[in-house]
Motif scaffolding. Structure first.
Motif, PDB file in Angstrom:
ATOM      1  N   ASP A  29       3.387   5.338 -12.034  1.00  0.00           N
ATOM      2  CA  ASP A  29       2.144   4.056 -12.905  1.00  0.00           C
ATOM      3  C   ASP A  29       2.896   2.818 -11.622  1.00  0.00           C
ATOM      4  OD1 ASP A  29       1.314   2.027 -13.739  1.00  0.00           O
ATOM      5  OD2 ASP A  29       1.460   2.131 -15.536  1.00  0.00           O
ATOM      6  N   PRO A  30       2.095   2.471 -10.433  1.00  0.00           N
ATOM      7  CA  PRO A  30       2.363   1.672  -9.376  1.00  0.00           C
ATOM      8  C   PRO A  30       2.400  -0.274 -10.603  1.00  0.00           C
ATOM      9  CG  PRO A  30       0.660   3.096  -8.956  1.00  0.00           C
ATOM     10  CD  PRO A  30       1.066   2.922 -10.933  1.00  0.00           C
ATOM     11  N   SER A  31       2.128   0.128 -11.339  1.00  0.00           N
ATOM     12  CA  SER A  31       2.186  -1.338 -12.640  1.00  0.00           C
ATOM     13  C   SER A  31       3.911  -1.277 -12.971  1.00  0.00           C
ATOM     14  CB  SER A  31       1.931  -1.843 -13.637  1.00  0.00           C
ATOM     15  OG  SER A  31       0.295  -1.653 -12.857  1.00  0.00           O
ATOM     16  N   THR A  32       4.339  -0.425 -13.080  1.00  0.00           N
ATOM     17  CA  THR A  32       5.763  -0.666 -13.941  1.00  0.00           C
ATOM     18  C   THR A  32       6.393   1.370 -13.604  1.00  0.00           C
ATOM     19  OG1 THR A  32       4.854   2.141 -14.958  1.00  0.00           O
ATOM     20  CG2 THR A  32       4.855   0.382 -16.238  1.00  0.00           C
ATOM     21  N   LEU A  33       6.338   1.633 -12.302  1.00  0.00           N
ATOM     22  CA  LEU A  33       7.202   2.433 -11.418  1.00  0.00           C
ATOM     23  C   LEU A  33       7.403   2.608 -12.527  1.00  0.00           C
ATOM     24  CD1 LEU A  33       8.930  -0.325  -9.038  1.00  0.00           C
ATOM     25  CD2 LEU A  33       6.428   0.968  -8.721  1.00  0.00           C
ATOM     26  N   VAL A  76       0.975  -1.246  -0.301  1.00  0.00           N
ATOM     27  CA  VAL A  76       0.205  -0.220   0.043  1.00  0.00           C
ATOM     28  C   VAL A  76       0.730   1.472  -0.294  1.00  0.00           C
ATOM     29  CG1 VAL A  76      -1.969   1.487   1.608  1.00  0.00           C
ATOM     30  CG2 VAL A  76      -2.019  -0.963   1.142  1.00  0.00           C
ATOM     31  N   HIS A  77       1.900   1.092   0.834  1.00  0.00           N
ATOM     32  CA  HIS A  77       2.457   2.438   1.004  1.00  0.00           C
ATOM     33  C   HIS A  77       3.614   2.803  -0.433  1.00  0.00           C
ATOM     34  CE1 HIS A  77       6.823   3.475   1.541  1.00  0.00           C
ATOM     35  NE2 HIS A  77       5.977   4.533   2.035  1.00  0.00           N
ATOM     36  N   GLN A  78       4.105   1.198  -0.897  1.00  0.00           N
ATOM     37  CA  GLN A  78       4.713   2.117  -2.421  1.00  0.00           C
ATOM     38  C   GLN A  78       3.691   2.659  -3.407  1.00  0.00           C
ATOM     39  OE1 GLN A  78       8.143  -1.306  -3.706  1.00  0.00           O
ATOM     40  NE2 GLN A  78       6.990  -0.913  -5.413  1.00  0.00           N
ATOM     41  N   VAL A  79       2.614   1.846  -3.443  1.00  0.00           N
ATOM     42  CA  VAL A  79       1.969   1.965  -4.354  1.00  0.00           C
ATOM     43  C   VAL A  79       1.086   3.721  -4.589  1.00  0.00           C
ATOM     44  CG1 VAL A  79      -1.167   2.036  -5.244  1.00  0.00           C
ATOM     45  CG2 VAL A  79       1.009  -0.184  -4.947  1.00  0.00           C
ATOM     46  N   ALA A  80       0.474   3.774  -2.883  1.00  0.00           N
ATOM     47  CA  ALA A  80       0.212   5.084  -2.537  1.00  0.00           C
ATOM     48  C   ALA A  80       1.938   6.190  -3.067  1.00  0.00           C
ATOM     49  CB  ALA A  80      -0.181   5.351  -0.902  1.00  0.00           C
ATOM     50  N   PHE A  81       2.921   5.896  -2.725  1.00  0.00           N
ATOM     51  CA  PHE A  81       3.983   6.506  -3.383  1.00  0.00           C
ATOM     52  C   PHE A  81       4.122   6.751  -4.503  1.00  0.00           C
ATOM     53  CE2 PHE A  81       8.723   7.264  -4.334  1.00  0.00           C
ATOM     54  CZ  PHE A  81       8.571   8.298  -3.531  1.00  0.00           C
ATOM     55  N   VAL A  82       3.955   6.168  -4.908  1.00  0.00           N
ATOM     56  CA  VAL A  82       3.939   6.295  -6.575  1.00  0.00           C
ATOM     57  C   VAL A  82       2.359   6.964  -7.314  1.00  0.00           C
ATOM     58  CG1 VAL A  82       4.118   4.608  -8.842  1.00  0.00           C
ATOM     59  CG2 VAL A  82       5.733   4.292  -6.731  1.00  0.00           C
TER      60      VAL A  82
END
Length: 113
Positions: free
Chosen positions: A77-81, A65-71
């Motif tokens: 794009d949380p899928s590809t960063l 959750v933290h990583q997706v929210a940060f991106v």
């Protein structure tokens, strides 16, 4: 010593803040419930399949959750960063560093609020 003061909130501003804070609490309750649900889902799936793996911890899902929210906050794009604003990301990281230094380390220069 400098005084730090804020203007008193108006009655309408206080009402707005109460509404927003209630929504925030509700949202966070749902997020943490979903994290607990994902953890239980993996535990049950591992047990059902008779697998000899350590089930995924709550912290793993919390970090997700933290990583997706940060991106997403950085416009990526949380899928590809990919595609985020590095300057905005750095300001967010700086804010996290401020929390560590000010609230947790309470190092030199700390003043009680």
């Amino acid at each position: 010593m400098k005084e730090k003061t804020c203007a008193l909130a108006t009655p309408d501003q206080r009402k707005f803040l109460m509404i927003r804070e209630a929504a925030e609490r509700s949202m966070l309750d749902k997020v943490f419930k979903a994290i607990d649900g994902a953890t239980a889902e993996v535990e049950q799936g591992v047990a059902k399949e008779g697998l000899e793996f350590e089930p995924t911890s709550r912290d793993y899902f919390l970090f997700t959750v933290h990583q997706v929210a940060f991106v997403r906050l950085c416009g990526g794009d949380p899928s590809t960063l990919r595609g985020g604003d590095p300057e905005l990301g750095q300001r967010i990281v700086g804010n996290a560093q401020h929390i560590i230094d000010f609230y947790w380390r309470r190092g030199e220069g700390f003043e009680e609020i």
